[in-house]
Scaffold this motif. Structure first.
Motif, mmCIF file in Angstrom:
data_model
loop_
_atom_site.group_PDB
_atom_site.id
_atom_site.type_symbol
_atom_site.label_atom_id
_atom_site.label_comp_id
_atom_site.label_asym_id
_atom_site.label_seq_id
_atom_site.Cartn_x
_atom_site.Cartn_y
_atom_site.Cartn_z
ATOM 1 N N ILE A 45 -9.016 5.143 7.556
ATOM 2 C CA ILE A 45 -8.589 6.470 7.388
ATOM 3 C C ILE A 45 -9.230 7.723 8.074
ATOM 4 C CG2 ILE A 45 -8.086 8.285 5.577
ATOM 5 C CD1 ILE A 45 -7.807 6.199 3.509
ATOM 6 N N VAL A 51 -11.172 0.381 4.395
ATOM 7 C CA VAL A 51 -10.208 1.394 4.112
ATOM 8 C C VAL A 51 -10.783 2.800 4.584
ATOM 9 C CG1 VAL A 51 -9.046 2.616 2.279
ATOM 10 C CG2 VAL A 51 -9.294 0.108 2.198
ATOM 11 N N GLY A 64 0.906 2.370 -3.694
ATOM 12 C CA GLY A 64 -0.493 3.341 -3.732
ATOM 13 C C GLY A 64 -0.012 4.638 -3.343
ATOM 14 N N GLU A 65 1.433 4.781 -2.760
ATOM 15 C CA GLU A 65 1.798 5.946 -2.132
ATOM 16 C C GLU A 65 0.802 6.333 -0.892
ATOM 17 O OE1 GLU A 65 4.022 8.217 -5.222
ATOM 18 O OE2 GLU A 65 2.207 7.954 -6.015
ATOM 19 N N GLU A 66 0.295 5.502 -0.391
ATOM 20 C CA GLU A 66 -0.880 5.618 0.734
ATOM 21 C C GLU A 66 -0.094 5.856 2.198
ATOM 22 O OE1 GLU A 66 -3.466 6.745 2.861
ATOM 23 O OE2 GLU A 66 -4.309 5.610 1.195
ATOM 24 N N ARG A 67 -0.301 7.055 2.638
ATOM 25 C CA ARG A 67 0.230 7.565 3.947
ATOM 26 C C ARG A 67 -0.259 6.665 5.126
ATOM 27 N NH1 ARG A 67 -1.636 13.023 5.749
ATOM 28 N NH2 ARG A 67 -3.803 13.358 4.712
ATOM 29 N N LEU A 114 0.996 -1.224 0.108
ATOM 30 C CA LEU A 114 -0.004 0.139 0.104
ATOM 31 C C LEU A 114 0.786 1.120 -0.122
ATOM 32 C CD1 LEU A 114 -2.723 -0.965 2.575
ATOM 33 C CD2 LEU A 114 -2.826 -1.250 0.102
ATOM 34 N N ARG A 115 1.849 1.240 0.732
ATOM 35 C CA ARG A 115 2.874 2.499 0.806
ATOM 36 C C ARG A 115 3.508 2.602 -0.432
ATOM 37 N NH1 ARG A 115 5.140 0.770 4.863
ATOM 38 N NH2 ARG A 115 7.048 -0.057 3.724
ATOM 39 N N ARG A 147 -6.194 4.532 -3.503
ATOM 40 C CA ARG A 147 -4.870 4.443 -3.616
ATOM 41 C C ARG A 147 -4.829 2.865 -3.326
ATOM 42 N NH1 ARG A 147 -1.490 9.088 -3.238
ATOM 43 N NH2 ARG A 147 -2.416 10.697 -3.200
ATOM 44 N N THR A 148 -5.403 2.180 -2.470
ATOM 45 C CA THR A 148 -5.311 1.031 -1.847
ATOM 46 C C THR A 148 -5.626 0.039 -3.061
ATOM 47 O OG1 THR A 148 -5.986 1.423 0.325
ATOM 48 C CG2 THR A 148 -6.329 -0.859 -0.542
ATOM 49 N N ALA A 206 -0.941 3.711 5.321
ATOM 50 C CA ALA A 206 -0.591 2.037 4.808
ATOM 51 C C ALA A 206 -0.898 1.236 5.941
ATOM 52 C CB ALA A 206 0.628 2.041 4.181
#
Length: 370
Positions: A197, A193, A162-165, A158-159, A211-212, A167
């Motif tokens: 968040i 998800v 997806g560049e998911e902060r 995910l990180r 992003r996920t 994650a």
């Protein structure tokens, strides 16, 4: 095959045709590779515009290939449609007997067919089984990923993809949920998800699960690993004067594309030499400064083009380019000598760096047609 599902508009079609035309309008026969054939929108336009061009179309999605075969049936005598991923391009060309090609298009990301078909599991806005395989004949599904990967593995996917902060929080929510029951639907995953968040973050940046779902899709289909192999191989396959166009839809794809092109458009020789040494000059030239963005009219007509970034390059003859640079440097020296008599003809060496470039792109938008 069934009825075609979804709405399909080729992205940046006119610009792609404009960039590819000089490479395809030469000789008795030219070869064009559509590395992500999809439903054949770009390919159809190329074949119509260039009646002496042969198409080699690759796609891992068998449903898309079936529709493309129908769409392109009137060009049957000059098309080769292959069930393959783009990193298999060298093997495909070798099997077909094409030592070099003249044009290549990569239209990356998820297609409208995949996004609009509820049963494929790509869309976070529709409930469907968690599949996400572009090639439904092989590979692991998104369901297997979310139910079997460890917490660190899930967070990494995910990180990185997806560049998911958030994650780590999302991975924790997934692990907790699957201890109660196996996660099998896209709607349940999207809900998990959203709940993981923080509320303030949900109010910006589009759907919380975007992003996920992007990250899982990239992991399931090995998209970046295949692209990292495919881009250099595609550049190697181009004849001199051949051109490659790449349409990216998120920053990870665009960074790989930028890096692959940068390796070919710069000199590898010592910077302090007045002339290019044989074998050290650039082998490609960029066809635009940085990544081209879609115009307002393009996005208005096709909202799924909003996140696209276009990069393109042309293969050049390194010997001819070296001679051109040598001649240019000699000319500069003569001019300097004329204006500064008696001071010699030395001076700073011409800059051999490629044009300045940008690197940032947005997270992928929704689907598009190839």
């Amino acid at each position: 095959m069934g009825e075609l599902r979804g709405t399909h508009v080729p992205v940046l079609l006119e610009r792609c045709l404009e960039l590819l035309a000089p490479a395809l309008d030469r000789g008795d026969r030219t070869v064009y590779v559509d590395a992500t054939l999809g439903l054949g929108g770009h390919a159809e336009a190329v074949l119509e515009a260039h009646p002496r061009t042969v198409l080699v179309g690759l796609d891992r999605d068998t449903e898309a290939l079936a529709h493309a075969r129908v769409r392109l049936a009137r060009f049957a005598d000059r098309i080769h449609l292959e069930h393959a991923v783009y990193d298999e391009l060298p093997d495909v060309l070798d099997r077909l007997g094409y030592p070099g090609v003249d044009g290549i298009l990569f239209d990356l990301g998820v297609s409208s067919l995949q996004l609009d078909a509820p049963d494929r599991g790509f869309a976070y806005a529709q409930d469907a089984p968690l599949d996400m395989r572009m090639d439904q004949t092989r590979g692991v599904t998104a369901e297997e990923v979310v139910n079997t990967y460890s917490h660190p593995e899930l967070a990494r996917v995910l990180r990185v993809y997806g560049e998911e902060r958030f994650a780590g929080r999302i991975a924790s929510a997934i692990v907790r949920e699957r201890e109660r029951a196996r996660i099998t639907s896209s709607a349940r995953l999207a809900e998990l998800v959203r709940e993981a968040i923080p509320a303030p973050a949900r109010r910006t940046g589009g759907h919380p699960a975007k992003r996920t779902f992007q990250a899982l899709r990239i992991e399931v289909n090995r998209e970046l690993a295949a692209l990292e192999t495919a881009l250099p191989a595609a550049l190697d396959a181009l004849n001199v004067g051949g051109r490659m166009v790449v349409l990216s839809y998120h920053s990870l794809e665009d960074r790989l594309t930028k890096a692959a092109l940068a390796d070919r458009v710069r000199s590898t020789g010592p910077i302090d030499l007045p002339v290019e040494l044989p074998g050290t000059g650039p082998t490609f030239r960029l066809l635009s400064r940085g990544a081209e963005l879609p115009g307002e009219l393009e996005v208005a007509a096709n909202p799924r083009a909003a996140s696209v970034r276009l990069r393109a390059a042309e293969r050049i003859d390194p010997d001819a380019e070296r001679q051109r640079r040598t001649d240019r440097e000699r000319s500069r020296r003569r001019v300097r000598a004329m204006h500064q008599p008696g001071t010699g003809s030395g001076g700073p060496v011409g800059d051999r760096r490629p044009p300045e470039d940008d690197s940032g792109t947005d997270v992928e938008g929704e689907g598009h047609e190839r």
